[in-house]
Design a protein around this motif. Structure first.
Motif, PDB file in Angstrom:
ATOM      1  N   VAL A 169       0.851  -1.193   0.000  1.00 26.23           N
ATOM      2  CA  VAL A 169       0.000   0.000   0.000  1.00 26.23           C
ATOM      3  C   VAL A 169       0.881   1.237   0.000  1.00 26.23           C
ATOM      4  O   VAL A 169       1.888   1.301   0.713  1.00 26.23           O
ATOM      5  N   ILE A 170       0.520   2.222  -0.815  1.00 27.58           N
ATOM      6  CA  ILE A 170       1.182   3.525  -0.810  1.00 27.58           C
ATOM      7  C   ILE A 170       0.156   4.552  -0.352  1.00 27.58           C
ATOM      8  O   ILE A 170      -0.869   4.744  -1.001  1.00 27.58           O
ATOM      9  N   ASN A 171       0.420   5.191   0.781  1.00 27.07           N
ATOM     10  CA  ASN A 171      -0.492   6.195   1.344  1.00 27.07           C
ATOM     11  C   ASN A 171       0.102   7.581   1.136  1.00 27.07           C
ATOM     12  O   ASN A 171       1.161   7.909   1.682  1.00 27.07           O
ATOM     13  N   LEU A 172      -0.570   8.390   0.340  1.00 21.66           N
ATOM     14  CA  LEU A 172      -0.135   9.755   0.051  1.00 21.66           C
ATOM     15  C   LEU A 172      -0.822  10.695   1.034  1.00 21.66           C
ATOM     16  O   LEU A 172      -2.046  10.845   1.025  1.00 21.66           O
ATOM     17  N   ARG A 173      -0.036  11.330   1.887  1.00 19.90           N
ATOM     18  CA  ARG A 173      -0.588  12.199   2.924  1.00 19.90           C
ATOM     19  C   ARG A 173      -0.364  13.659   2.539  1.00 19.90           C
ATOM     20  O   ARG A 173       0.773  14.130   2.408  1.00 19.90           O
ATOM     21  N   LEU A 174      -1.471  14.380   2.363  1.00 19.76           N
ATOM     22  CA  LEU A 174      -1.399  15.777   1.959  1.00 19.76           C
ATOM     23  C   LEU A 174      -0.947  16.661   3.115  1.00 19.76           C
ATOM     24  O   LEU A 174      -1.184  16.368   4.292  1.00 19.76           O
ATOM     25  N   ARG A 175      -0.330  17.755   2.753  1.00 18.37           N
ATOM     26  CA  ARG A 175       0.164  18.720   3.738  1.00 18.37           C
ATOM     27  C   ARG A 175      -1.000  19.309   4.542  1.00 18.37           C
ATOM     28  O   ARG A 175      -2.058  19.638   3.988  1.00 18.37           O
ATOM     29  N   GLU A 176      -0.796  19.460   5.854  1.00 17.07           N
ATOM     30  CA  GLU A 176      -1.787  20.079   6.736  1.00 17.07           C
ATOM     31  C   GLU A 176      -1.143  21.301   7.381  1.00 17.07           C
ATOM     32  O   GLU A 176      -0.456  21.191   8.387  1.00 17.07           O
ATOM     33  N   ALA A 177      -1.371  22.454   6.817  1.00 21.52           N
ATOM     34  CA  ALA A 177      -0.739  23.682   7.305  1.00 21.52           C
ATOM     35  C   ALA A 177      -1.794  24.752   7.501  1.00 21.52           C
ATOM     36  O   ALA A 177      -2.625  24.995   6.622  1.00 21.52           O
ATOM     37  N   SER A 178      -1.758  25.411   8.659  1.00 15.81           N
ATOM     38  CA  SER A 178      -2.677  26.509   8.936  1.00 15.81           C
ATOM     39  C   SER A 178      -1.996  27.855   8.779  1.00 15.81           C
ATOM     40  O   SER A 178      -2.636  28.899   8.949  1.00 15.81           O
ATOM     41  N   SER A 179      -0.720  27.861   8.465  1.00 16.84           N
ATOM     42  CA  SER A 179       0.014  29.098   8.239  1.00 16.84           C
ATOM     43  C   SER A 179       1.245  28.775   7.410  1.00 16.84           C
ATOM     44  O   SER A 179       1.572  27.613   7.174  1.00 16.84           O
ATOM     45  N   GLY A 180       1.925  29.840   7.008  1.00 27.01           N
ATOM     46  CA  GLY A 180       3.140  29.654   6.236  1.00 27.01           C
ATOM     47  C   GLY A 180       2.849  29.265   4.804  1.00 27.01           C
ATOM     48  O   GLY A 180       1.696  29.111   4.378  1.00 27.01           O
ATOM     49  N   GLY A 181       3.895  29.115   4.043  1.00 27.97           N
ATOM     50  CA  GLY A 181       3.747  28.754   2.650  1.00 27.97           C
ATOM     51  C   GLY A 181       5.103  28.647   1.989  1.00 27.97           C
ATOM     52  O   GLY A 181       6.154  28.828   2.615  1.00 27.97           O
ATOM     53  N   GLY A 182       5.083  28.328   0.725  1.00 24.77           N
ATOM     54  CA  GLY A 182       6.324  28.199  -0.016  1.00 24.77           C
ATOM     55  C   GLY A 182       6.080  28.230  -1.507  1.00 24.77           C
ATOM     56  O   GLY A 182       4.973  27.962  -1.982  1.00 24.77           O
ATOM     57  N   ALA A 183       7.102  28.616  -2.238  1.00 24.75           N
ATOM     58  CA  ALA A 183       7.043  28.634  -3.702  1.00 24.75           C
ATOM     59  C   ALA A 183       8.388  28.193  -4.232  1.00 24.75           C
ATOM     60  O   ALA A 183       9.434  28.441  -3.619  1.00 24.75           O
ATOM     61  N   SER A 184       8.365  27.523  -5.358  1.00 22.29           N
ATOM     62  CA  SER A 184       9.611  27.117  -5.990  1.00 22.29           C
ATOM     63  C   SER A 184       9.445  27.120  -7.497  1.00 22.29           C
ATOM     64  O   SER A 184       8.332  26.954  -8.018  1.00 22.29           O
ATOM     65  N   ALA A 185      10.545  27.317  -8.179  1.00 22.74           N
ATOM     66  CA  ALA A 185      10.581  27.270  -9.635  1.00 22.74           C
ATOM     67  C   ALA A 185      11.864  26.566 -10.040  1.00 22.74           C
ATOM     68  O   ALA A 185      12.920  26.785  -9.433  1.00 22.74           O
ATOM     69  N   SER A 186      11.773  25.703 -11.036  1.00 21.57           N
ATOM     70  CA  SER A 186      12.957  24.962 -11.456  1.00 21.57           C
ATOM     71  C   SER A 186      13.024  24.887 -12.972  1.00 21.57           C
ATOM     72  O   SER A 186      12.007  25.001 -13.674  1.00 21.57           O
ATOM     73  N   TYR A 187      14.230  24.697 -13.435  1.00 18.92           N
ATOM     74  CA  TYR A 187      14.478  24.503 -14.864  1.00 18.92           C
ATOM     75  C   TYR A 187      15.549  23.436 -15.019  1.00 18.92           C
ATOM     76  O   TYR A 187      16.525  23.405 -14.264  1.00 18.92           O
ATOM     77  N   GLY A 188      15.344  22.527 -15.976  1.00 21.39           N
ATOM     78  CA  GLY A 188      16.334  21.497 -16.234  1.00 21.39           C
ATOM     79  C   GLY A 188      16.396  21.164 -17.706  1.00 21.39           C
ATOM     80  O   GLY A 188      15.450  21.419 -18.462  1.00 21.39           O
TER      81      GLY A 188
END
Length: 801
Positions: A169-188
């Motif tokens: 079994v593979i259980n994917l657990r989503l993020r649980e956040a009530s504050s904060g955040g993040g952003a990312s950008a990538s190139y390859g």
């Protein structure tokens, strides 16, 4: 290069030894990795090393600190039990690539989203790729930025979770956040030298640039509630690793063999909200649109299905996929009369719309369209659960037992819709009918079916003594289309000391035949002897398949055995788990059963059977393959924090796996023929047994000091067999090592810049021999467990607040 992983292992062990003697080493400042709480495989949450069954936990940092936006590839880079080949020239499978666990079929692993059954893809893998005949969950529909962790239960769990949980079994657990955040950008971009059989000197390739960006934000809701939103975008340009085409002079590359062009847009929301001290609401919503464009085999200028007035230099048909994927879930959890009650419902839907561009329907003449809408497949699933849990005082056990029981209702639907008339029509001029590359679904292929299943289940988790725990589970399932089945499981763990424990389990399992396998059908028109004949894939329940002896599909049945040990001492930990998985009545796609009015006695007999249905060649899904899979999983880890050199985290993991086919399917009708045709050929037996690595090692070293950090990761893959219909042309991908390196620098604690390279030494699988690759297209095998694109350079900028 095959020994580089072993060298890293030796270096890691040297570090272990040296550190054990060092006087300046101090315990890790952050020990959260050891205390990761696991909720998969049991109704009782335990820390990762205290679980009764083996569970790998991959956190969000490990997933995102890589050069790929694909979740399936990121997991395969980290977990040795997961294999993720990258097939090419396999129609829709190019865009919906299946992953495997412990070398079993992709649909023998159950995927959960926040602990609830997720829906599978509408796509059926019907071509010559790993996972042929399966319709699994598409891991790449979930953005890595939305995840807090992934739990991989490496043990059969059908008694706990129902159908499909044979390999694990593979259980994917989503993020649980009530504050904060993040952003990312990538190139390859790939920076590689492609050396093929017909071009041993090689050519430089700088192609396949990949752009990706993600952002997530946590919002506070009343009563300590949370809402976490995530958006992700990626665009992958195609690559080409084809060989020179010997059919043209001078030899040149005429085909396209590599990653398809894919554009992905995804958005997810996850929330939890307390209503009062006893009850809370929870839910999620997600949507992804993925547009893909992959190549078919080239049609040269003199091809019988080309018109030089349309394509004077020939053409490469492109198969397009437009995939819409939805996930919705809502529920409530609270206390009633001493029971913890969890009531929820979730819905999932996956639709794959096909098209063909840069193509022709040659039977319509030179005025044929060059773009076609080929129809669609759609799968939907509703699941409703009502779970009850409560502690029980039993027999003076060391701790109260946990009793869990409940009911689940699942409703599934599957549809096939025909393409536009020109995508499948036969113009009657003796040339190939239907869109070249991917003929459209015909009206006779249309399907609209559904079924439902009801499950009753119970689980009793017992901490009998401080050192001895036993988990018991049983599940009854009843399906509207094939009946009922009962499965059970017993798992136990005994802690011999504070540092050493043994654990083991036995379980029975099953996998219900997917609606996609029961009802998928497609028909193409071939010109044989100047006449147009239908060649098709038919449901096992169809009259065409029945005349060849096909019967309605039955569930696969399994027996899982495992035994392992856990050792931990300070910052060092080691788990070793051996397993055996016996599966009976596996469902496979048969070979093409071909008849001929003028062929052998067997072919004439088949022709007589199929003639009333207007076809000469047919294939269908069938039960009847029995397999035994044996293996061992090993995971070792050592954490070290020093005053001078910084913090280190070493991991060395391995999977040893062996599958044997013990029975192949037959039908009474075909067995009575003079020379019975194979329903499951030597090629497919070989793919089951040797199509995935028999061994895989993953070694990694994470280092951080101040604003600097780096990750060095190596993977060693055992050689994979590439079988051919002519056994003399079989070849192997070779045992290979692939190394990845990423360096990071943190600016002002909020901004991190990373530079990395995947496949540092530009490693390729063995080349396809010229006798196998007669068109020059398939220069390498799609079975390669690490792909065949070569070195990939990337950079990533991330900002967290």
């Amino acid at each position: 290069m095959r020994y580089r992983v072993l060298l890293l292992a030796a270096a890691s062990l040297t570090a272990f030894s040296a550190t054990a003697q060092a006087q300046t080493a101090t315990p890790p400042a952050d020990d959260t990795a050891v205390e990761q709480i696991v909720v998969t495989g049991s109704r009782v949450a335990r820390s990762r090393l205290d679980t009764i069954s083996p569970v790998d936990v991959v956190d969000s940092k490990a997933l995102t600190r890589q050069g790929t936006p694909e979740l399936a590839q990121a997991l395969a880079n980290l977990a040795p039990s997961i294999d993720f080949p990258r097939p090419a020239v396999t129609d829709g499978t190019d865009s919906v690539r299946p992953a495997t666990l412990r070398g079993l079929a992709p649909d023998q692993t159950l995927v959960l989203l926040n602990g609830r059954r997720a829906h599978t893809s509408a796509l059926v893998n019907i071509n010559g790729s790993i996972g042929r005949g399966s319709a699994p969950f598409d891991l790449n529909t979930i953005p890595t930025a939305a995840l807090s962790s992934v739990e991989i239960l490496r043990e059969g769990a059908a008694a706990q979770y129902g159908s499909d949980a044979i390999a694990g079994v593979i259980n994917l657990r989503l993020r649980e956040a009530s504050s904060g955040g993040g952003a990312s950008a990538s190139y390859g971009v790939y920076n590689t030298k492609v050396k093929t059989t017909r071009d041993p000197d090689g050519r430089k390739a700088n192609d396949g640039p990949v752009y990706s960006a993600s952002v997530w934000q946590g919002f506070s809701l009343p009563n300590d509630g949370f809402l976490t939103l995530t958006g992700e975008y990626s665009y992958r340009n195609p690559t080409n690793r084809a060989d020179l085409d010997p059919r043209v002079t001078p030899n040149k590359v005429t085909g396209i063999f590599g990653d398809p062009q894919v554009e992905t847009k995804t958005i997810y929301a996850n929330f939890g909200l307390s209503l009062n001290d006893a009850w809370k609401l929870y839910g999620l919503a997600g949507y992804q649109n993925r547009k893909g464009e992959s190549a078919a085999f080239p049609r040269l200028a003199d091809n019988a299905n080309n018109y030089v007035s349309v394509y004077p230099n020939g053409y490469v048909p492109k198969i397009t996929t437009d995939i819409d994927d939805y996930n919705l879930a809502f529920g409530a959890k609270g206390e009633v009369a001493g029971f913890t009650v969890d009531a929820g419902v979730n819905y999932g839907n996956n639709k794959v719309a096909y098209g063909t561009i840069n193509s022709l329907n040659a039977s319509l003449g030179p005025t044929s369209p060059t773009r076609f809408k080929d129809g669609s497949m759609q799968y939907g699933q509703w699941v409703a659960n009502l779970d009850f849990t409560r502690p029980l005082e039993l027999f003076n056990f060391a701790k109260p037992s946990t009793l869990a029981f409940g009911v689940e209702y699942r409703d599934e639907s599957y549809k096939i819709r025909a393409g536009e008339n020109a995508s499948w029509a036969n113009g009657g001029n003796g040339k190939g009918a239907g869109a070249q590359g991917f003929p459209g679904f015909r009206p006779s292929n249309e399907v609209d079916v559904s079924r439902n299943a009801t499950s009753l289940y119970a689980d009793l988790d017992n901490q009998i003594t401080d050192k001895f725990a036993v988990d018991l589970a049983v599940r009854y399932e009843d399906y509207s289309d094939f009946g009922s089945t009962t499965t059970g499981k017993i798992a136990a763990r005994y802690d011999l000391t504070d540092s050493f424990a043994i654990r083991g389990a036995y379980s029975s399992g099953f996998r219900a035949p997917a609606l996609q396998q029961q009802y998928f059908t497609t028909t193409s028109i071939n010109i044989i002897g100047g006449a147009a004949v239908d060649v098709g894939t038919f449901p096992a329940t169809s009259a065409t398949a029945a005349v060849l002896g096909a019967k309605p599909l039955e569930p696969e049945k399994s027996k899982n055995y495992s035994f392992g040990a856990v050792f931990r001492k300070g910052p060092f930990e080691l788990t070793v788990d051996a397993y055996q998985i016996d599966i009976d009545n596996r469902i496979v796609l048969s070979e093409n059963i071909q008849g001929s009015a003028t062929g052998t006695a067997t072919q004439r007999a088949i022709y007589t059977l199929l003639q009333p249905f207007g076809v000469t060649t047919a294939r269908f899904f069938i039960n009847g393959v029995d397999t035994r899979t044996k293996g061992v999983d090993v995971v070792g880890r050592y954490r070290l924090e020093t005053d001078q050199a910084g913090r280190f985290d070493f991991t060395l993991a391995a999977n040893f796996n062996d599958t044997k086919v013990q029975r192949v399917p037959t039908t009474s009708t075909l067995s009575s023929l003079p020379v019975p045709p194979a329903l499951f050929s030597r090629v497919n037996v070989a793919i089951f047994e040797e199509g995935t690595p028999d061994k895989k090692f993953v070694a990694s070293s994470d280092w951080s000091k101040g604003p600097f950090s780096a990750t060095l990761k190596g993977a060693y893959y055992g050689s994979v067999l590439v079988p051919n219909s002519n056994q003399a042309l079989d070849y192997r991908t070779g045992a290979k090592s692939v190394w990845d390196l990423e360096g990071r620098y943190a600016f002002a604690q909020n901004v991190t810049w990373a530079v990395g390279v995947n496949n540092l030494f530009d490693t390729y699988p063995n080349k396809a021999p010229a006798a196998v690759n007669t068109t020059g297209v398939t220069a390498f095998s799609s079975f390669s467990p690490f792909g065949f694109n070569g070195r990939f350079l990337y950079t990533r900028l991330a900002y967290n607040w």
